[in-house]
Design a protein around this motif. Sequence first.
Motif, PDB file in Angstrom:
ATOM      1  N   GLY A  18     -15.564 -26.528  -1.861  1.00 54.41           N
ATOM      2  CA  GLY A  18     -15.223 -25.104  -1.574  1.00 54.41           C
ATOM      3  C   GLY A  18     -15.839 -24.104  -2.533  1.00 54.41           C
ATOM      4  O   GLY A  18     -15.746 -22.979  -2.360  1.00 54.41           O
ATOM      5  N   GLY A  19     -16.337 -24.632  -3.653  1.00 56.52           N
ATOM      6  CA  GLY A  19     -17.185 -23.821  -4.675  1.00 56.52           C
ATOM      7  C   GLY A  19     -18.316 -23.317  -4.361  1.00 56.52           C
ATOM      8  O   GLY A  19     -19.089 -23.774  -3.448  1.00 56.52           O
ATOM      9  N   VAL A  20     -18.705 -21.951  -5.006  1.00 55.00           N
ATOM     10  CA  VAL A  20     -20.103 -21.644  -4.670  1.00 55.00           C
ATOM     11  C   VAL A  20     -20.943 -21.892  -5.589  1.00 55.00           C
ATOM     12  O   VAL A  20     -20.929 -21.762  -6.503  1.00 55.00           O
ATOM     13  CB  VAL A  20     -19.886 -19.869  -4.682  1.00 55.00           C
ATOM     14  CG1 VAL A  20     -20.930 -19.095  -4.476  1.00 55.00           C
ATOM     15  CG2 VAL A  20     -18.970 -19.450  -3.688  1.00 55.00           C
ATOM     16  N   ASN A  21     -22.126 -22.537  -4.889  1.00 48.96           N
ATOM     17  CA  ASN A  21     -23.092 -22.909  -5.978  1.00 48.96           C
ATOM     18  C   ASN A  21     -24.151 -21.901  -6.206  1.00 48.96           C
ATOM     19  O   ASN A  21     -24.961 -21.554  -5.336  1.00 48.96           O
ATOM     20  CB  ASN A  21     -23.832 -24.260  -5.329  1.00 48.96           C
ATOM     21  CG  ASN A  21     -24.857 -24.890  -6.296  1.00 48.96           C
ATOM     22  OD1 ASN A  21     -25.524 -24.267  -7.078  1.00 48.96           O
ATOM     23  ND2 ASN A  21     -25.239 -26.205  -5.974  1.00 48.96           N
ATOM     24  N   MET A  22     -24.213 -21.341  -7.427  1.00 50.15           N
ATOM     25  CA  MET A  22     -24.975 -20.330  -7.540  1.00 50.15           C
ATOM     26  C   MET A  22     -26.606 -20.447  -7.508  1.00 50.15           C
ATOM     27  O   MET A  22     -27.157 -19.595  -6.983  1.00 50.15           O
ATOM     28  CB  MET A  22     -24.739 -19.438  -8.960  1.00 50.15           C
ATOM     29  CG  MET A  22     -23.159 -19.057  -8.933  1.00 50.15           C
ATOM     30  SD  MET A  22     -22.955 -17.731  -7.497  1.00 50.15           S
ATOM     31  CE  MET A  22     -23.885 -16.477  -8.054  1.00 50.15           C
ATOM     32  N   MET A  24     -27.688 -22.683  -5.422  1.00 50.00           N
ATOM     33  CA  MET A  24     -28.055 -22.404  -4.082  1.00 50.00           C
ATOM     34  C   MET A  24     -27.987 -21.240  -3.654  1.00 50.00           C
ATOM     35  O   MET A  24     -29.053 -20.619  -2.664  1.00 50.00           O
ATOM     36  CB  MET A  24     -27.095 -23.369  -3.273  1.00 50.00           C
ATOM     37  CG  MET A  24     -27.300 -24.852  -3.308  1.00 50.00           C
ATOM     38  SD  MET A  24     -26.316 -25.541  -2.283  1.00 50.00           S
ATOM     39  CE  MET A  24     -26.186 -25.138  -0.567  1.00 50.00           C
ATOM     40  N   VAL A  25     -27.401 -20.082  -3.951  1.00 51.82           N
ATOM     41  CA  VAL A  25     -27.343 -18.475  -3.426  1.00 51.82           C
ATOM     42  C   VAL A  25     -28.730 -18.172  -3.973  1.00 51.82           C
ATOM     43  O   VAL A  25     -29.264 -17.536  -3.189  1.00 51.82           O
ATOM     44  CB  VAL A  25     -26.252 -17.884  -4.108  1.00 51.82           C
ATOM     45  CG1 VAL A  25     -26.376 -16.435  -4.013  1.00 51.82           C
ATOM     46  CG2 VAL A  25     -24.939 -18.415  -3.687  1.00 51.82           C
ATOM     47  N   ARG A  26     -29.088 -18.464  -5.344  1.00 44.44           N
ATOM     48  CA  ARG A  26     -30.245 -17.917  -5.710  1.00 44.44           C
ATOM     49  C   ARG A  26     -31.429 -18.493  -4.814  1.00 44.44           C
ATOM     50  O   ARG A  26     -32.319 -17.570  -4.602  1.00 44.44           O
ATOM     51  CB  ARG A  26     -30.682 -18.121  -7.088  1.00 44.44           C
ATOM     52  CG  ARG A  26     -29.648 -17.304  -8.281  1.00 44.44           C
ATOM     53  CD  ARG A  26     -30.114 -17.444  -9.587  1.00 44.44           C
ATOM     54  NE  ARG A  26     -29.785 -18.792 -10.153  1.00 44.44           N
ATOM     55  CZ  ARG A  26     -28.597 -18.736 -10.688  1.00 44.44           C
ATOM     56  NH1 ARG A  26     -27.668 -18.164 -10.717  1.00 44.44           N
ATOM     57  NH2 ARG A  26     -28.094 -20.149 -11.002  1.00 44.44           N
ATOM     58  N   GLN A  27     -31.561 -19.625  -4.538  1.00 45.23           N
ATOM     59  CA  GLN A  27     -32.550 -20.449  -3.726  1.00 45.23           C
ATOM     60  C   GLN A  27     -32.705 -19.690  -2.467  1.00 45.23           C
ATOM     61  O   GLN A  27     -33.722 -19.273  -1.937  1.00 45.23           O
ATOM     62  CB  GLN A  27     -32.292 -21.743  -3.741  1.00 45.23           C
ATOM     63  CG  GLN A  27     -32.561 -22.340  -4.846  1.00 45.23           C
ATOM     64  CD  GLN A  27     -32.287 -24.099  -4.671  1.00 45.23           C
ATOM     65  OE1 GLN A  27     -31.736 -24.414  -3.688  1.00 45.23           O
ATOM     66  NE2 GLN A  27     -33.194 -24.955  -5.522  1.00 45.23           N
ATOM     67  N   ALA A  28     -31.536 -19.243  -1.825  1.00 49.09           N
ATOM     68  CA  ALA A  28     -31.532 -18.697  -0.616  1.00 49.09           C
ATOM     69  C   ALA A  28     -32.028 -17.231  -0.606  1.00 49.09           C
ATOM     70  O   ALA A  28     -32.679 -16.770   0.302  1.00 49.09           O
ATOM     71  CB  ALA A  28     -29.984 -18.816   0.176  1.00 49.09           C
ATOM     72  N   GLN A  29     -31.684 -16.627  -1.687  1.00 49.92           N
ATOM     73  CA  GLN A  29     -31.912 -15.260  -1.744  1.00 49.92           C
ATOM     74  C   GLN A  29     -33.632 -15.057  -2.020  1.00 49.92           C
ATOM     75  O   GLN A  29     -34.341 -14.237  -1.546  1.00 49.92           O
ATOM     76  CB  GLN A  29     -31.366 -14.666  -3.012  1.00 49.92           C
ATOM     77  CG  GLN A  29     -29.959 -14.391  -2.731  1.00 49.92           C
ATOM     78  CD  GLN A  29     -29.152 -13.840  -3.981  1.00 49.92           C
ATOM     79  OE1 GLN A  29     -29.504 -14.161  -5.026  1.00 49.92           O
ATOM     80  NE2 GLN A  29     -28.144 -12.870  -3.691  1.00 49.92           N
ATOM     81  N   LYS A  30     -34.318 -16.105  -2.958  1.00 44.90           N
ATOM     82  CA  LYS A  30     -35.725 -16.182  -3.101  1.00 44.90           C
ATOM     83  C   LYS A  30     -36.357 -16.380  -1.734  1.00 44.90           C
ATOM     84  O   LYS A  30     -37.190 -16.037  -1.245  1.00 44.90           O
ATOM     85  CB  LYS A  30     -35.960 -17.252  -4.136  1.00 44.90           C
ATOM     86  CG  LYS A  30     -37.549 -17.283  -4.283  1.00 44.90           C
ATOM     87  CD  LYS A  30     -37.684 -18.468  -5.316  1.00 44.90           C
ATOM     88  CE  LYS A  30     -39.199 -18.764  -5.596  1.00 44.90           C
ATOM     89  NZ  LYS A  30     -39.909 -18.467  -4.309  1.00 44.90           N
TER      90      LYS A  30
END
Length: 121
Positions: A18-22, A24-30
């Motif tokens: 359930g945690g947010v993997n930051m 992965m978020v940065r990779q998705a934003q890139k």
Amino acid sequence: MAKGFNSRNMRGMGGMGGGVNMNMVRQAQKMQADMARMQSELEEKQYTAKSGGGAVTAVVDGKHNLVSLNIAKEAVDPEDVEMLQDMILTAVNEAMRQAGEDAATTMSRVTGGLDLSKFGL
């Protein structure tokens, strides 16, 4: 908000999925930024195709708009309009195919081959 749930304890939920993997978020934003940049670059490109031995030349842009269509005078035969129509269709369709193929190849490099159409992208 659910009882006992807040943003401070999201990190502790990582083991439960359930945690947010930051990262992965940065990779998705890139990836999103790269895709937007590539899309802009693709829209500026032009693709040229010829048919009838060069009698018809079609140019389309990366947005799949027909930019220009040139027809050699020799290709205009009032007795054989169908041949001219076929040459035009062939040239335009080939230029469109090139634009689509280039877009797919370029985006595939950015996404690492991930098929984003499943996600409506």
